[in-house]
Write a protein that holds these residues in place. Sequence first.
Motif, mmCIF file in Angstrom:
data_model
loop_
_atom_site.group_PDB
_atom_site.id
_atom_site.type_symbol
_atom_site.label_atom_id
_atom_site.label_comp_id
_atom_site.label_asym_id
_atom_site.label_seq_id
_atom_site.Cartn_x
_atom_site.Cartn_y
_atom_site.Cartn_z
ATOM 1 N N GLY A 154 -25.405 34.007 -10.637
ATOM 2 C CA GLY A 154 -24.299 34.314 -9.748
ATOM 3 C C GLY A 154 -24.465 35.596 -8.957
ATOM 4 O O GLY A 154 -23.482 36.157 -8.456
ATOM 5 N N LEU A 155 -25.691 36.064 -8.816
ATOM 6 C CA LEU A 155 -25.945 37.317 -8.098
ATOM 7 C C LEU A 155 -26.068 37.058 -6.592
ATOM 8 O O LEU A 155 -26.595 36.028 -6.178
ATOM 9 C CB LEU A 155 -27.236 37.969 -8.606
ATOM 10 C CG LEU A 155 -27.302 38.268 -10.108
ATOM 11 C CD1 LEU A 155 -28.691 38.746 -10.480
ATOM 12 C CD2 LEU A 155 -26.250 39.302 -10.489
ATOM 13 N N THR B 236 -21.850 45.491 -15.015
ATOM 14 C CA THR B 236 -20.584 46.104 -14.653
ATOM 15 C C THR B 236 -20.225 45.791 -13.210
ATOM 16 O O THR B 236 -21.113 45.573 -12.372
ATOM 17 C CB THR B 236 -20.641 47.632 -14.825
ATOM 18 O OG1 THR B 236 -19.389 48.207 -14.453
ATOM 19 C CG2 THR B 236 -21.720 48.238 -13.962
ATOM 20 N N ASP B 237 -18.906 45.751 -12.948
ATOM 21 C CA ASP B 237 -18.406 45.676 -11.577
ATOM 22 C C ASP B 237 -17.892 47.035 -11.129
ATOM 23 O O ASP B 237 -17.213 47.147 -10.124
ATOM 24 C CB ASP B 237 -17.300 44.630 -11.466
ATOM 25 C CG ASP B 237 -16.108 44.934 -12.378
ATOM 26 O OD1 ASP B 237 -16.142 45.957 -13.097
ATOM 27 O OD2 ASP B 237 -15.146 44.152 -12.364
ATOM 28 N N TRP B 238 -18.208 48.066 -11.892
ATOM 29 C CA TRP B 238 -17.790 49.448 -11.693
ATOM 30 C C TRP B 238 -16.284 49.622 -11.833
ATOM 31 O O TRP B 238 -15.684 50.515 -11.257
ATOM 32 C CB TRP B 238 -18.326 50.011 -10.380
ATOM 33 C CG TRP B 238 -19.804 50.299 -10.504
ATOM 34 C CD1 TRP B 238 -20.487 50.623 -11.631
ATOM 35 C CD2 TRP B 238 -20.775 50.255 -9.457
ATOM 36 N NE1 TRP B 238 -21.817 50.798 -11.373
ATOM 37 C CE2 TRP B 238 -22.041 50.587 -10.043
ATOM 38 C CE3 TRP B 238 -20.716 49.977 -8.096
ATOM 39 C CZ2 TRP B 238 -23.216 50.639 -9.313
ATOM 40 C CZ3 TRP B 238 -21.903 50.042 -7.365
ATOM 41 C CH2 TRP B 238 -23.143 50.369 -7.958
ATOM 42 N N ASP B 239 -15.738 48.712 -12.648
ATOM 43 C CA ASP B 239 -14.394 48.878 -13.209
ATOM 44 C C ASP B 239 -14.494 48.775 -14.731
ATOM 45 O O ASP B 239 -13.999 49.622 -15.452
ATOM 46 C CB ASP B 239 -13.437 47.825 -12.662
ATOM 47 C CG ASP B 239 -12.874 48.202 -11.299
ATOM 48 O OD1 ASP B 239 -12.530 49.379 -11.109
ATOM 49 O OD2 ASP B 239 -12.821 47.316 -10.419
ATOM 50 N N ASP C 21 -19.477 40.243 -8.015
ATOM 51 C CA ASP C 21 -18.913 41.479 -8.564
ATOM 52 C C ASP C 21 -19.850 42.123 -9.581
ATOM 53 O O ASP C 21 -19.442 43.018 -10.319
ATOM 54 C CB ASP C 21 -17.543 41.209 -9.193
ATOM 55 C CG ASP C 21 -17.609 40.169 -10.312
ATOM 56 O OD1 ASP C 21 -18.721 39.646 -10.564
ATOM 57 O OD2 ASP C 21 -16.568 39.878 -10.919
ATOM 58 N N VAL C 22 -21.105 41.670 -9.631
ATOM 59 C CA VAL C 22 -22.114 42.302 -10.479
ATOM 60 C C VAL C 22 -22.810 43.366 -9.647
ATOM 61 O O VAL C 22 -23.637 43.069 -8.787
ATOM 62 C CB VAL C 22 -23.140 41.285 -11.006
ATOM 63 C CG1 VAL C 22 -24.178 41.988 -11.870
ATOM 64 C CG2 VAL C 22 -22.451 40.178 -11.789
ATOM 65 N N HIS C 23 -22.434 44.626 -9.889
ATOM 66 C CA HIS C 23 -22.979 45.714 -9.091
ATOM 67 C C HIS C 23 -24.121 46.437 -9.798
ATOM 68 O O HIS C 23 -24.903 47.144 -9.147
ATOM 69 C CB HIS C 23 -21.878 46.709 -8.731
ATOM 70 C CG HIS C 23 -20.767 46.087 -7.946
ATOM 71 N ND1 HIS C 23 -20.969 45.083 -7.031
ATOM 72 C CD2 HIS C 23 -19.418 46.318 -7.946
ATOM 73 C CE1 HIS C 23 -19.820 44.724 -6.486
ATOM 74 N NE2 HIS C 23 -18.863 45.447 -7.025
ATOM 75 N N ALA C 24 -24.214 46.284 -11.090
ATOM 76 C CA ALA C 24 -25.348 46.825 -11.854
ATOM 77 C C ALA C 24 -25.535 45.951 -13.081
ATOM 78 O O ALA C 24 -24.562 45.523 -13.706
ATOM 79 C CB ALA C 24 -25.111 48.273 -12.265
#
Length: 362
Positions: A325-326, A276-279, A260-263
């Motif tokens: 965890g990526l 961020t997970d974009w939430d 859930d690591v999008h950035a």
Amino acid sequence: MKSSQDGGVAEPRGRGRVAELESEIAKLRQENAQLRQRAGGIAALESENEQLRRRAQQQGGIHEVLPVVVTTAVDLSRLDTSLVTQISSFLGTARELLSLALACKSFGWRQPVSTLNWSLVEEVARQTVCSRATDAEMSSLPRYVSGSTTWLSILHRYEHLLMFDVLLGSYIEHRNGDRTAVCATGDILVSTAVSGSYVMSLGAHYAEFLITGRPYIGIARPMPGLNACAYQEEEFSFIGDDFLYPDFRAQRTDDWGDSDVHACEFNCGDGAMILTDWDDEEIDDDWEGRESCRSGDTVGMLLNLDRGTLTVYRNNRRLGVIKDGLSGPYCWHVSLVNRPLVTDEVSIKRGTLPNSDREARN
């Protein structure tokens, strides 16, 4: 003998002519000796060539030696294709190979004797890419498809593997037209540059960023469907702008995986890590090895998708892992701000991992 008018004795007739002839004979003998010496050298070379021919035949090498012919044209059909390929490989770059292809149809046209029907230039380009690119880099390059993608174009893409080909926001531009370097412009607002054509989905990838100011450097999900033109009149950041998160989540694909690591970004100004997970966002300002950077520093970033880690280096010195965890694909990106006292600037290039940490790529 004949008396001279002053009572002396004159030289015998013809003695002067004899002296001239003897001088000419001496010169001819000297020239003859020089010719013999040259002939001896030529004979030695011929003997050596003959020995090399015999040795090659005994070792199963060349059985038929091409005759030496002085001519203004070369019949390439008489040369071994592998030899011409080997010579052409020293050209190296896509631009040089393109010039070679345009110079002679024998180099640029497809060779009927080739099982894959490639031209000489295509074969050299293929060998160059396959011998230089790592497995991870190969995974990010275009696939060879006959009729649509050439090995020459793949080589050209490999030579320009890292560049900022996507600019998001209205306060950023390429520095002096160089697509590997960007700088902030305008007001004190953030904009972002992405190396969008270099998608990292497996293996280890190491890049170096030469910085000015206090930029943010990190990774983000590839989003080719994101309309960059829609953000040209405002600021843009992958982290911190809640209004943009729905646009980002709409680009999600199955290959993003379970992470859930999008950035994720490294703040060069204070050394903090932001993700961020974009939430929601998360800030870690106390990770082991945290250290700020200054203008002129080179920030190294190692994304190891085999281990799922993102590691930061400063001037070839390892600081530490800022996130684990990526999984799934990512692209390099930088976010810049034009501040009153200093303007953020960043250039990107492929780097060589410090010797002490190369095992981290395995």
